[in-house]
Enzyme design. Structure first.
Site, PDB file in Angstrom:
ATOM      1  CG  HIS A  17      -3.090   3.450   2.436  1.00  0.00           C
ATOM      2  ND1 HIS A  17      -3.589   3.122   1.203  1.00  0.00           N
ATOM      3  CD2 HIS A  17      -3.165   2.320   3.194  1.00  0.00           C
ATOM      4  CE1 HIS A  17      -3.954   1.855   1.209  1.00  0.00           C
ATOM      5  NE2 HIS A  17      -3.708   1.340   2.410  1.00  0.00           N
ATOM      6  CB  CYS A  31      -0.940   0.006   1.198  1.00  0.00           C
ATOM      7  SG  CYS A  31      -2.080  -1.385   1.185  1.00  0.00           S
ATOM      8  CG  ASN A  64      -6.613  -0.802   1.494  1.00  0.00           C
ATOM      9  OD1 ASN A  64      -5.942  -0.340   0.569  1.00  0.00           O
ATOM     10  ND2 ASN A  64      -6.068  -1.315   2.581  1.00  0.00           N
TER      11      ASN A  64
HETATM   12  N1  COA Z   1     -18.368  -8.577   9.784  1.00  0.00           N
HETATM   13  C1  COA Z   1     -18.777  -8.891  11.024  1.00  0.00           C
HETATM   14  N2  COA Z   1     -17.939  -9.256  12.004  1.00  0.00           N
HETATM   15  C2  COA Z   1     -16.632  -9.322  11.698  1.00  0.00           C
HETATM   16  C3  COA Z   1     -16.134  -9.016  10.421  1.00  0.00           C
HETATM   17  C4  COA Z   1     -17.071  -8.645   9.436  1.00  0.00           C
HETATM   18  N3  COA Z   1     -16.703  -8.324   8.184  1.00  0.00           N
HETATM   19  N4  COA Z   1     -14.793  -9.161  10.414  1.00  0.00           N
HETATM   20  C5  COA Z   1     -14.447  -9.545  11.657  1.00  0.00           C
HETATM   21  N5  COA Z   1     -15.546  -9.648  12.431  1.00  0.00           N
HETATM   22  C6  COA Z   1     -15.655 -10.039  13.833  1.00  0.00           C
HETATM   23  C7  COA Z   1     -14.467 -10.864  14.301  1.00  0.00           C
HETATM   24  O1  COA Z   1     -14.640 -12.218  13.954  1.00  0.00           O
HETATM   25  C8  COA Z   1     -14.527 -10.627  15.787  1.00  0.00           C
HETATM   26  O2  COA Z   1     -15.489 -11.469  16.333  1.00  0.00           O
HETATM   27  P1  COA Z   1     -15.270 -12.133  17.779  1.00  0.00           P
HETATM   28  O3  COA Z   1     -15.154 -10.979  18.734  1.00  0.00           O
HETATM   29  O4  COA Z   1     -16.487 -12.951  17.947  1.00  0.00           O
HETATM   30  O5  COA Z   1     -14.006 -12.918  17.665  1.00  0.00           O
HETATM   31  C9  COA Z   1     -15.043  -9.193  15.903  1.00  0.00           C
HETATM   32  O6  COA Z   1     -15.648  -8.892  14.643  1.00  0.00           O
HETATM   33  C10 COA Z   1     -13.960  -8.184  16.188  1.00  0.00           C
HETATM   34  O7  COA Z   1     -12.886  -8.437  15.304  1.00  0.00           O
HETATM   35  P2  COA Z   1     -11.588  -7.550  15.338  1.00  0.00           P
HETATM   36  O8  COA Z   1     -10.604  -8.080  14.342  1.00  0.00           O
HETATM   37  O9  COA Z   1     -11.154  -7.370  16.741  1.00  0.00           O
HETATM   38  O10 COA Z   1     -12.206  -6.159  14.803  1.00  0.00           O
HETATM   39  P3  COA Z   1     -11.517  -4.771  14.689  1.00  0.00           P
HETATM   40  O11 COA Z   1     -12.265  -3.766  15.419  1.00  0.00           O
HETATM   41  O12 COA Z   1     -10.044  -4.853  14.933  1.00  0.00           O
HETATM   42  O13 COA Z   1     -11.708  -4.458  13.146  1.00  0.00           O
HETATM   43  C11 COA Z   1     -10.470  -4.462  11.105  1.00  0.00           C
HETATM   44  C12 COA Z   1     -11.166  -5.303  12.183  1.00  0.00           C
HETATM   45  C13 COA Z   1      -9.854  -5.399  10.086  1.00  0.00           C
HETATM   46  C14 COA Z   1     -11.519  -3.587  10.449  1.00  0.00           C
HETATM   47  C15 COA Z   1      -9.392  -3.574  11.761  1.00  0.00           C
HETATM   48  O14 COA Z   1      -8.580  -4.352  12.599  1.00  0.00           O
HETATM   49  C16 COA Z   1      -8.527  -2.885  10.752  1.00  0.00           C
HETATM   50  O15 COA Z   1      -8.991  -2.086   9.972  1.00  0.00           O
HETATM   51  N6  COA Z   1      -7.202  -3.160  10.776  1.00  0.00           N
HETATM   52  C17 COA Z   1      -6.292  -2.561   9.846  1.00  0.00           C
HETATM   53  C18 COA Z   1      -6.469  -3.193   8.506  1.00  0.00           C
HETATM   54  C19 COA Z   1      -5.730  -2.460   7.453  1.00  0.00           C
HETATM   55  O16 COA Z   1      -5.702  -1.271   7.424  1.00  0.00           O
HETATM   56  N7  COA Z   1      -5.145  -3.216   6.552  1.00  0.00           N
HETATM   57  C20 COA Z   1      -4.472  -2.699   5.414  1.00  0.00           C
HETATM   58  C21 COA Z   1      -3.295  -1.891   5.807  1.00  0.00           C
HETATM   59  S1  COA Z   1      -2.555  -1.293   4.395  1.00  0.00           S
END
Ligand code: COA
Length: 336
Positions: free
Chosen positions: A263, A113, A293
């Protein structure tokens, strides 16, 4: 002093829009969850006949038109992409062919990215050194082909598109500075395995059979693997550091920066970074809601939106910053 200056921007988003409601039909998710955790409402998905080079060529054409230059004026093409059409030749060569750009420097950059900021920095060095006078710098990604369409943790985050700029030699600034970093120790946080290179079932001549590489396909991950929360925290801290570094180097306050073009991965990451720096969201070009993204395409696409809707004006100071797999991260301070 010789600078490089952005004189044209262009973007391309495939016409097919995939909404959160569309994801609700495929995986166990909801529009409410996606909007609350990411700010994403929809993303564009490329058609089967589209490729990184086809999207890049459309974005590049728009940038050339805005820059009022033609293919023969270009002496360098850099495409940042993690989803190249082929392993080789480089996507940049295919774009060169599509646009009928005469023989010149053309290559791809792979910095996930952060790829566009890396590519911009390279082109800037070439122009500042006097080696070339005009470059096309493009970010183009088909993230829809890298996601596991059944993995709700990652599939809802990504989309397709391409953004491009024409960079030209100028006596006035210009790109003021670029800052690039990588730390391969974080390689496991965000990655996609290269299945093709892992599938060595043949015998390499001259190598004893038991020493041959034979990595079973089922141990490889052909789709995006991500440790979301760790990436989230690093994104906020590294992007904050990048802004502080630029502010110290140029003795510039947040008030003196007109636009932050970060980004576009997650609205919460963008807001947290902006908050840390005392940036109001009114000074942030934020396209994540409708682009999602698009990896290395996200910054040039957002820049193009800001330029074309009239928010970004000539003479303004713009800060670009990115973080991605690698980890890689980087920034560019620009007088537009
Ligand atoms: N829909 C519903 N629930 C979802 C889900 C979706 N699409 N994706 C994950 N969950 C659930 C998980 O399974 C978890 O359930 P659990 O508590 O029963 O285990 C819960 O939601 C929380 O998951 P978590 O990973 O802790 O959520 P989060 O608040 O960290 O959000 C992201 C997840 C991926 C949105 C976040 O971590 C993020 O944006 N990270 C950075 C990603 C990024 O920028 N990547 C590219 C960088 S270049």
């Amino acid at each position: 002093m010789r600078y490089s200056k952005i004189v044209g921007t262009g973007g391309y988003l495939p016409p097919t829009v995939f909404t959160n409601a569309d994801w609700e039909k495929r995986v166990d998710t909801s529009d409410a969850w996606i909007v609350e955790r990411t700010g994403i409402r929809s993303r564009h998905i490329a058609g089967p006949d589209e490729s990184a080079s086809s999207m890049a060529a459309i974005a590049a054409n728009a940038a050339l038109e805005q820059a009022q230059c033609v293919a023969k004026d270009i002496q360098m093409v850099i495409v940042a992409t993690g989803t190249p059409d082929k392993i080789f030749p480089a996507t940049a060569c295919l774009v060169q062919k599509k646009l009928q750009i005469p023989p010149c420097i053309a290559f791809d950059v792979q910095a996930a990215c952060s790829g566009f900021v890396y590519a911009l920095s390279i082109a800037d060095q070439y122009i500042k050194s006097g080696a070339v006078s005009r470059a096309l710098v493009i970010g183009s990604e088909l993230m829809s082909r890298l996601i596991d369409w059944n993995d709700r943790n990652t599939c809802i985050l990504f989309g397709d598109g391409a953004g491009a700029v024409v960079l030209e030699a100028s006596e006035t600034p210009g790109i003021l500075s670029t800052h690039l970093y990588a730390d391969g120790n974080y390689d496991e946080l965000l990655y996609v395995d290269n299945v093709q290179l892992g599938d060595h079932s043949g015998v390499i001549p001259g190598v004893a059979a038991n020493e041959n590489f034979n990595i079973p396909l089922n141990k490889l991950h052909p789709y995006i693997q991500m440790q979301g929360q760790k990436v989230f925290k690093l994104a906020v801290s590294k992007q904050g550091e990048l802004v502080h570094e630029i502010q110290e180097k140029h003795h510039i306050s947040s008030e003196q920066i007109d636009w932050l073009v970060p980004h576009q991965a997650n609205e919460r990451i963008i807001k947290a970074t902006a908050d840390k720096l005392g940036f109001s969201m009114e000074k942030v070009i934020c396209t994540v809601a409708t682009h999602s993204n698009t990896s290395s395409a996200s910054i040039p696409l957002a820049l193009n939106v800001g330029v074309r809707d009239g928010r970004i004006k000539k003479g303004q100071t713009i800060l670009l910053e990115a973080i991605g797999g690698g980890l890689t991260w980087g920034s560019a301070l620009i007088k537009y």
